[in-house]
Structures are given as structure tokens and as C-alpha cells.
Design an enzyme around this catalytic site. Structure first.
Site, mmCIF file in Angstrom:
data_model
loop_
_atom_site.group_PDB
_atom_site.id
_atom_site.type_symbol
_atom_site.label_atom_id
_atom_site.label_comp_id
_atom_site.label_asym_id
_atom_site.label_seq_id
_atom_site.Cartn_x
_atom_site.Cartn_y
_atom_site.Cartn_z
ATOM 1 N N GLU A 64 -6.886 4.960 7.705
ATOM 2 C CA GLU A 64 -6.690 6.376 7.363
ATOM 3 C C GLU A 64 -7.948 6.955 6.724
ATOM 4 O O GLU A 64 -8.245 8.135 6.883
ATOM 5 C CB GLU A 64 -5.456 6.517 6.471
ATOM 6 C CG GLU A 64 -4.185 6.320 7.294
ATOM 7 C CD GLU A 64 -3.072 5.591 6.590
ATOM 8 O OE1 GLU A 64 -3.057 5.567 5.345
ATOM 9 O OE2 GLU A 64 -2.214 5.012 7.300
ATOM 10 N N SER A 69 3.324 -1.995 10.542
ATOM 11 C CA SER A 69 4.772 -2.057 10.791
ATOM 12 C C SER A 69 5.397 -3.408 10.419
ATOM 13 O O SER A 69 6.309 -3.885 11.097
ATOM 14 C CB SER A 69 5.102 -1.676 12.240
ATOM 15 O OG SER A 69 4.728 -0.330 12.486
ATOM 16 N N GLY A 88 2.428 2.578 10.900
ATOM 17 C CA GLY A 88 3.388 3.673 10.726
ATOM 18 C C GLY A 88 4.096 4.065 12.005
ATOM 19 O O GLY A 88 4.724 5.115 12.081
ATOM 20 N N ASN A 140 0.867 -1.186 0.000
ATOM 21 C CA ASN A 140 0.000 0.000 0.000
ATOM 22 C C ASN A 140 0.902 1.234 0.000
ATOM 23 O O ASN A 140 1.465 1.598 1.030
ATOM 24 C CB ASN A 140 -0.900 -0.026 1.246
ATOM 25 C CG ASN A 140 -1.779 1.207 1.335
ATOM 26 O OD1 ASN A 140 -1.805 2.035 0.416
ATOM 27 N ND2 ASN A 140 -2.492 1.344 2.440
ATOM 28 N N GLU A 144 -5.633 -4.519 10.796
ATOM 29 C CA GLU A 144 -4.575 -3.517 10.958
ATOM 30 C C GLU A 144 -4.849 -2.708 12.225
ATOM 31 O O GLU A 144 -5.637 -1.754 12.199
ATOM 32 C CB GLU A 144 -4.552 -2.561 9.760
ATOM 33 C CG GLU A 144 -4.247 -3.242 8.431
ATOM 34 C CD GLU A 144 -3.679 -2.246 7.407
ATOM 35 O OE1 GLU A 144 -2.588 -2.499 6.902
ATOM 36 O OE2 GLU A 144 -4.332 -1.225 7.148
ATOM 37 N N HIS A 165 -9.832 1.273 5.109
ATOM 38 C CA HIS A 165 -8.498 1.498 5.668
ATOM 39 C C HIS A 165 -8.600 2.509 6.806
ATOM 40 O O HIS A 165 -9.374 3.454 6.739
ATOM 41 C CB HIS A 165 -7.521 1.998 4.593
ATOM 42 C CG HIS A 165 -6.105 1.961 5.103
ATOM 43 N ND1 HIS A 165 -5.590 2.969 5.888
ATOM 44 C CD2 HIS A 165 -5.126 1.027 4.981
ATOM 45 C CE1 HIS A 165 -4.344 2.647 6.220
ATOM 46 N NE2 HIS A 165 -4.040 1.479 5.683
ATOM 47 N N LYS A 210 0.050 4.238 -0.381
ATOM 48 C CA LYS A 210 -0.605 5.445 0.169
ATOM 49 C C LYS A 210 -0.352 6.632 -0.759
ATOM 50 O O LYS A 210 -0.350 6.465 -1.976
ATOM 51 C CB LYS A 210 -0.144 5.676 1.613
ATOM 52 C CG LYS A 210 -0.330 4.407 2.480
ATOM 53 C CD LYS A 210 -0.144 4.608 3.946
ATOM 54 C CE LYS A 210 -0.404 3.291 4.682
ATOM 55 N NZ LYS A 210 -0.283 3.382 6.134
HETATM 56 P P1 13P Z 1 2.856 0.553 7.854
HETATM 57 O O1 13P Z 1 3.380 -0.718 7.249
HETATM 58 O O2 13P Z 1 3.603 1.780 7.384
HETATM 59 O O3 13P Z 1 2.732 0.458 9.346
HETATM 60 O O4 13P Z 1 1.366 0.755 7.283
HETATM 61 C C1 13P Z 1 0.447 -0.280 7.372
HETATM 62 C C2 13P Z 1 -0.728 0.043 6.547
HETATM 63 O O5 13P Z 1 -1.494 0.964 6.839
HETATM 64 C C3 13P Z 1 -0.941 -0.741 5.312
HETATM 65 O O6 13P Z 1 -2.194 -0.510 4.785
#
Ligand code: 13P
Length: 251
Positions: free
Chosen positions: A99, A215, A176, A8, A170, A97, A10
Site C-alpha cells: 500500500e 488473505s 484484502g 497489521n 505479500e 508494504h 493499517k
Molecule cells: P489482508 O490480510 O487483509 O489480505 O492484508 C494483508 C496485508 O496487507 C498485511 O500487511
């Protein structure tokens, strides 16, 4: 069912950067992928066609989208429909997701409408769920997952082909942050998600993939992938560099 390694990206990468990373990843992974594994890249909308071009239909590589709007077409300024994604070679898209839930304000009902509409339109869907830290600390992990899953799956036909629907667990506090959920936390959450899927879909739930995200890095990927009910990973930060992501995919 194939184990899925999903990148992903983003809101990262220009078209040139995306093309280059996809081509580099294909070069690093092709011919070395263990049997039963597949790789998905989910670039921003602007880079979908360039990444499709760079992948050139390579076996075991899929193109995914991070979002879509649950209508065929119309006056929805700024939005992109499932049909438009299918047109550029996308086969799967994310819904729910964290976010989009917590930064863009998507409700459980919106996530449910998107999941149902995406599947109905011919996309595969990866429905993302996960609790915030305060929810976990208050002992509400299962209640939050249950609420998100019930709403997310509300409009999904019971006889959906299991390979077209995946869930991604997640935990928001692990996204992150460098803070990966431990094996015990992942096992518990994934077992709960599986039980919910069985309740919804019966026997075919055992064929639905449950991904872990939060992560994931080259040094923890193989341990996570080996856990019960973990059928793949959804990777953010560590998927942006081809070399780093290839070490996860080949772990
Ligand atoms: P990270 O791997 O940066 O923690 O992000 C996970 C994520 O949101 C994947 O969709």
C-alpha cells in the site's frame, strides 16, 4: 527462530478500540501460545502508546509500527522517526508494504533507504515484497521480487543480526481480496526469497524469518504456517478482531 504472527491494523481503530482489542487478544492468547511463537501488533501511530500500555510488556508480545521516515529528526511535516518509535516501545517496523508502494508512491530506492536507516537506528525491520497480478501473469514474479529485494537490502550490512530482519512476501493480488496464494505459489516465492537472502547474507539467511501475507484467515493459517520457508504470517483484515486473530495465532 520464533514463528511470528503479525497483526497489521493499517488505518483502523481509535485509541479506545485499539486498547480494547489488544487487551482482549492478550487475554485470549496468554498461556496458550505454542512454544516458539510470538505475536506482534502494528497499530496506527496514534494507538502505539495505548497498545503498549494494554500489552503491559507481556511475554511473547511485540509492538510494531507500519511506517517511519528515514531521518533522525527535522523539518519533515507529518513524519515519524525510528527514534520516536523506539521511545514508545516499538521494536519492529514495516518497510515496502504494497500500500505504501502502490497507493503512496514509494519507490524501490525509498524502501531501501528506509530499511537501511531503520536497522541502523535500532529497529527491527520487516521488508515487504510482492508482485502485482499483471506482473505474475506476464511471468515476471522472480524478476519483480529480485528487483524489490536487491533495492530493499542495498544498504543493509552483511553482518546484520538475522533476528532483526524479516522479509514478508505479500502478493498484491492476495491482499484484502479473499484470494489466498496456493501452497505451490507460496512455496515457490518463499524458496526464491530464501535463495536471495542466502546470496546476500550467507549462512545467517537461514535464521531470517520469511512471512506470508495476503488473505490469511483462521481456516488457512495452520496450512500456510506448516509450509517450508514460511516463518510467520502478516495479517490485515483478519487481525482486526481479537477472537479471529487469536484463532490464527493459536492454529
Ligand atoms: P489482508 O490480510 O487483509 O489480505 O492484508 C494483508 C496485508 O496487507 C498485511 O500487511
Amino acid at each position: 527462530m520464533n514463528t511470528l504472527f503479525a497483526a497489521n491494523w493499517k488505518m483502523h481503530k481509535t485509541t479506545a478500540e485499539a486498547r480494547q482489542t489488544a487487551a482482549e487478544l492478550k487475554g485470549l492468547v496468554s498461556g496458550k501460545l505454542k512454544p516458539g511463537r510470538e505475536v506482534m501488533i502494528l497499530p496506527p501511530f496514534t494507538a502505539l502508546a495505548p497498545v503498549a500500555g494494554a500489552l503491559g510488556g507481556a511475554a511473547n508480545f511485540l509492538l510494531g509500527a507500519q511506517n517511519f521516515y528515514p531521518q533522525k529528526q527535522g523539518a519533515f511535516t507529518g513524519e515519524v522517526s525510528p527514534g520516536m518509535l523506539l521511545d514508545v516501545g516499538v521494536s519492529f517496523a514495516l518497510t515496502g508494504h504494497s500500500e505504501r508502494r502502490h497507493v503512496l508512491g514509494e519507490t524501490d530506492a525509498v524502501v531501501g533507504a528506509k530499511t537501511a536507516f531503520g536497522l541502523e537506528s535500532g529497529l527491527g525491520v520487516i521488508l515487504c515484497v510482492g508482485e502485482k497480478l499483471d506482473e505474475r501473469k506476464a511471468g515476471n514474479l522472480e524478476a519483480v521480487l529480485e528487483r524489490q529485494i536487491r533495492a530493499g537490502l542495498a544498504g543493509v550490512p552483511k553482518d546484520i543480526a538475522p533476528e532483526r530482519l524479516a522479509l514478508a512476501y505479500e502478493p498484491v493480488w492476495a491482499i484484502g481480496t479473499g484470494e489466498v496464494a496456493g501452497p505451490k505459489e507460496i512455496l515457490e516465492a518463499h524458496a526464491f526469497v530464501r535463495r536471495m537472502l542466502v546470496e546476500f547474507f550467507g549462512a545467517s539467511a537461514s535464521e531470517m524469518r520469511i512471512l506470508y501475507g495476503g488473505s490469511v484467515k483462521p481456516d488457512n493459517a495452520s496450512e500456510i504456517i506448516a509450509l517450508d520457508n514460511v516463518d510467520g504470517v502478516l495479517v490485515g483484515g483478519a487481525s482486526l478482531k481479537a477472537d479471529e486473530f487469536s484463532r490464527i495465532v493459536l492454529a
